[in-house]
Motif scaffolding. Sequence first.
Motif, short mmCIF file in Angstrom:
data_model
loop_
_atom_site.label_atom_id
_atom_site.label_comp_id
_atom_site.label_asym_id
_atom_site.label_seq_id
_atom_site.Cartn_x
_atom_site.Cartn_y
_atom_site.Cartn_z
N PHE A 68 38.96 44.16 30.07
CA PHE A 68 38.25 43.16 30.86
C PHE A 68 37.13 42.48 30.06
O PHE A 68 36.77 41.35 30.33
CB PHE A 68 37.70 43.81 32.13
N ASP B 110 39.11 35.57 33.50
CA ASP B 110 39.73 35.86 34.80
C ASP B 110 41.17 35.36 34.87
O ASP B 110 42.04 36.04 35.44
CB ASP B 110 38.91 35.24 35.93
N ASP B 111 41.47 34.18 34.32
CA ASP B 111 42.84 33.65 34.38
C ASP B 111 43.80 34.50 33.56
O ASP B 111 44.90 34.82 34.02
CB ASP B 111 42.88 32.21 33.88
N THR C 299 44.26 37.83 35.33
CA THR C 299 45.14 37.70 36.49
C THR C 299 46.60 37.76 36.07
O THR C 299 47.41 38.47 36.68
CB THR C 299 44.84 36.38 37.24
N LEU D 159 39.59 40.19 41.88
CA LEU D 159 39.84 38.90 41.23
C LEU D 159 39.92 37.79 42.27
O LEU D 159 39.44 36.67 42.04
CB LEU D 159 41.12 38.95 40.40
N LEU E 136 36.43 36.93 43.16
CA LEU E 136 35.79 36.11 42.12
C LEU E 136 36.30 34.67 42.18
O LEU E 136 35.52 33.72 41.99
CB LEU E 136 36.04 36.72 40.74
N HIS E 137 37.58 34.50 42.45
CA HIS E 137 38.14 33.16 42.55
C HIS E 137 37.54 32.43 43.75
O HIS E 137 37.15 31.26 43.64
CB HIS E 137 39.67 33.25 42.68
N ARG F 175 32.84 42.65 39.03
CA ARG F 175 33.27 42.88 37.64
C ARG F 175 33.16 44.37 37.28
O ARG F 175 34.00 44.90 36.55
CB ARG F 175 32.47 42.01 36.69
#
Length: 191
Positions: A28, A33-34, A37, A104, A107-108, A127
Amino acid sequence: MATDVGDPDYLLHFAGRISRYALRLPDFRTSGDDVLTEQIHDRIADLGDLLTVLAFEHYLQRQEAARFPHWDTQARRRGTAALTGAAQPVGHALADLGAVVERLGFLHETAEYAPTAEHTDAVRSARDVIRGRLASARSHLNAAARRLSEDAEQLLDPPGKNRHTHGVAPFHAPASTACLPPAPHPPSPSR
């Protein structure tokens, strides 16, 4: 005929596969993030397939034992138990990755929120959860792989002959069966 789960190499194949999945879990700290994912999606697919295979191995071995009792050896039963013993830690790893997906998503959802102290704390907390769950998933997978490798070694060097056990019971039996006596030896064929 079914796969030979009594063959230590077969167990080692699964141990190696599980180890590779643990190594493929993303870091991480170095993944956005993308990217994370996408990587989590792939690992969930891998682990879901693996869990399906482990369940199918049990089903197949039970079916084969019923149809061909002479193939139902102690080594095959022990191999089946070893493989199915990997199901729980793989399932725990899968649950950990499910928690990562949930965070996630959070976060999005909150990416465009105003940067308040509360939002910053929530993002930091999310996170931290992601990092912790990735570490937990890796730990579960490594434990499953290590256990399968140990069980394969036990098949190579059965109890009573294995000088490495130091009094430890062979295979990592669940608590509910740990107190069972060893399986009886089949009767010798009469002449």
